[in-house]
Design a protein around this motif. Structure first.
Motif, mmCIF file in Angstrom:
data_model
loop_
_atom_site.group_PDB
_atom_site.id
_atom_site.type_symbol
_atom_site.label_atom_id
_atom_site.label_comp_id
_atom_site.label_asym_id
_atom_site.label_seq_id
_atom_site.Cartn_x
_atom_site.Cartn_y
_atom_site.Cartn_z
ATOM 1 N N TRP A 53 0.818 -1.215 0.000
ATOM 2 C CA TRP A 53 0.000 0.000 0.000
ATOM 3 C C TRP A 53 0.859 1.274 0.000
ATOM 4 O O TRP A 53 0.327 2.376 -0.142
ATOM 5 N N LEU A 54 2.167 1.129 0.158
ATOM 6 C CA LEU A 54 3.057 2.288 0.111
ATOM 7 C C LEU A 54 3.372 2.650 -1.336
ATOM 8 O O LEU A 54 3.439 1.776 -2.205
ATOM 9 N N PRO A 55 3.609 3.939 -1.636
ATOM 10 C CA PRO A 55 3.961 4.332 -3.009
ATOM 11 C C PRO A 55 5.432 4.058 -3.303
ATOM 12 O O PRO A 55 6.272 3.996 -2.393
ATOM 13 N N ASP A 56 5.738 3.875 -4.585
ATOM 14 C CA ASP A 56 7.130 3.825 -5.053
ATOM 15 C C ASP A 56 7.972 2.812 -4.281
ATOM 16 O O ASP A 56 8.961 3.138 -3.618
ATOM 17 N N LEU A 57 7.596 1.537 -4.400
ATOM 18 C CA LEU A 57 8.267 0.491 -3.629
ATOM 19 C C LEU A 57 9.624 0.090 -4.198
ATOM 20 O O LEU A 57 10.518 -0.318 -3.461
ATOM 21 N N ASN A 58 9.777 0.182 -5.500
ATOM 22 C CA ASN A 58 10.969 -0.392 -6.131
ATOM 23 C C ASN A 58 12.250 0.338 -5.725
ATOM 24 O O ASN A 58 12.278 1.565 -5.586
ATOM 25 N N ASP A 59 13.292 -0.445 -5.514
ATOM 26 C CA ASP A 59 14.631 0.037 -5.192
ATOM 27 C C ASP A 59 14.722 0.661 -3.803
ATOM 28 O O ASP A 59 15.693 1.348 -3.500
ATOM 29 N N LYS A 60 13.727 0.444 -2.961
ATOM 30 C CA LYS A 60 13.820 0.894 -1.575
ATOM 31 C C LYS A 60 14.543 -0.183 -0.754
ATOM 32 O O LYS A 60 14.623 -1.357 -1.140
ATOM 33 N N TYR A 61 15.062 0.215 0.393
ATOM 34 C CA TYR A 61 15.637 -0.782 1.299
ATOM 35 C C TYR A 61 14.536 -1.707 1.803
ATOM 36 O O TYR A 61 13.464 -1.255 2.218
#
Length: 327
Positions: free
Chosen positions: A230-238
Motif C-alpha cells: 500500500w506504500l507508493p514507489d516500492l521499487n529500489d527501496k531498502y
C-alpha cells in the motif's frame, strides 16, 4: 448500510462473541417451526448493519469449530459475508491429493511436513482429518469467495491485485469461489495460477537476493519477504523500510539490501479492506485507501473491526475502528 469488517479470528470464538456484542449484535433464534432448533441460532446485527469477515477464521486458536459455527450461521441467515483467507485455502490443500503428476501419487497439495502440521494442529484437534466433520467444513470453505467488490469498497484477505485476479477469474465460480479444479491448478508451484493465488491471499512478496533467508515465528525458513504494497514507489527501496514483518525477521536482513524488480500499483479508486498482516498497536488506516483489520487477535493484540458507512466510504478514519479488549 454499515459494514462491520471483522479481522482474522483464528479460532478465538470468545473474542468474536465479545466483539459482536460490543458492535450491538444479539444472539437470536430463528424458529419458524416451533421446535426451538438451536442450530438456527445466530448473531443478528443492529438495524442497517452487516458483518464482513476478512478470512483466516481457523488455526492457532482454542475454539475452532465454535468460531466456524458462529460465522457460517450468520452467513446462512443472510446477515454476514466472509472471504477466504490463506488458512482456509491451506486447509483445503492440506486435505487434497495432488492429481497433476504421477510422481506425486499419494502426496497432498500442501505437504504434511512438521511446519504445516504445527500451523494446522488446532483445527485438526477439533476436526479430525478425514472425518465427516472434516469433509463438512472443507465443503463450507469452498463457499468462501477469494474477494468481494461492492459499489462502496473492495474486500480481500491480503492484496487487491486486479491483474492477478484476472488470471484467477476463469478458474473460479461466478461469485469468485474456488472449485476443486481451481484448487489443483493454483497449488502447482511455478505456474501463473499459483503466483496469482499467492498474491491475492498472501500479499506482495519479494525474493531475497544473494541466497538470503530468514526464519519466521513458526520456524519456517523463508526466502521471500512480505512488503507493504500500500506504500507508493516500492521499487529500489531498502527492504527493511518497506517490509511487513516482525522485528525478529527484519533483524535477519542486512539493512542495505534493496528491493529489486518490485512493480505494484493499486488500481482502484475504492477503499480496500484486508486482514493477514498481524498488526499491533492503535488501529489506523494504512493509507488514504487501505485498511487492515488484523490486529493479532491470536497473539498479542485484539480482535478488531472497522465500521464502514457505505454512503460515505471515504475518507477512512481511525475513529471507525472497534476493538474487543477482554476485561
Amino acid at each position: 448500510m454499515i459494514y462491520d469488517v471483522i479481522g482474522d479470528i483464528h479460532g478465538q470464538a470468545n473474542k468474536l462473541k465479545g466483539l459482536l456484542a460490543q458492535l450491538g449484535y444479539t444472539l437470536t433464534t430463528d424458529d419458524n417451526t416451533g421446535t426451538g432448533d438451536a442450530s438456527k441460532s445466530y448473531y443478528a446485527p443492529p438495524a442497517g448493519h452487516q458483518a464482513i469477515f476478512i478470512g483466516d477464521l481457523i488455526d492457532r486458536g482454542p475454539q475452532e469449530v465454535e468460531t466456524l459455527e458462529i460465522v457460517f450461521a450468520m452467513i446462512d441467515a443472510g446477515v454476514a459475508q466472509a472471504i477466504m483467507g490463506n488458512h482456509e485455502y491451506n486447509a483445503l490443500a492440506y486435505a487434497t491429493l495432488d492429481e497433476h503428476s504421477a510422481e506425486s501419487e499419494g502426496r497432498y497439495l500442501r505437504s504434511h511436513n512438521t511446519t504445516h502440521e504445527r500451523q494446522h494442529q488446532e483445527f485438526l484437534a477439533e476436526v479430525p482429518f478425514g472425518s465427516a466433520k472434516h469433509h463438512y467444513w472443507l465443503s463450507r470453505f469452498y463457499e468462501l469467495p477469494l474477494w468481494i467488490e461492492t459499489d462502496a469498497a473492495c474486500f480481500v484477505h491480503a492484496c487487491w491485485d486486479v491483474d492477478n485476479m484476472a488470471v484467477l477469474k476463469p478458474l473460479l465460480t461466478e461469485d469468485h469461489c474456488l472449485t476443486p479444479k481451481a484448487l489443483q491448478l493454483t497449488s502447482q508451484k511455478g505456474t501463473k495460477e499459483y503466483d496469482a493465488l499467492e498474491r491475492v491471499l498472501k500479499g506482495v512478496e519479494i525474493p531475497l537476493p544473494n541466497g538470503l533467508t530468514f526464519t519466521d515465528k513458526d520456524g519456517a525458513v523463508r526466502r521471500n519477504m512480505r512488503v507493504q504494497w500500500w506504500l507508493p514507489d516500492l521499487n529500489d527501496k531498502y527492504i527493511v523500510d518497506i517490509a511487513r514483518a516482525a522485528s525478529s525477521d527484519l533483524a535477519q536482513i542486512p539493512k542495505d539490501t534493496r528491493a529489486e524488480n518490485l512493480d505494484f500499483t493499486l488500481r482502484t479508486d475504492k477503499a480496500v479492506f484486508m486482514g493477514h498482516y498481524w498488526l499491533t498497536g492503535a488501529p489506523a488506516p494504512l493509507s488514504p485507501q487501505v485498511v487492515c483489520t488484523d490486529y493479532s487477535a491470536a497473539g498479542p493484540g485484539y480482535l478488531t473491526a472497522y465500521q464502514l458507512d457505505t454512503t460515505r466510504p471515504l475518507p477512512l478514519s481511525a475513529d471507525n475502528f472497534v476493538q474487543y479488549v477482554p476485561a
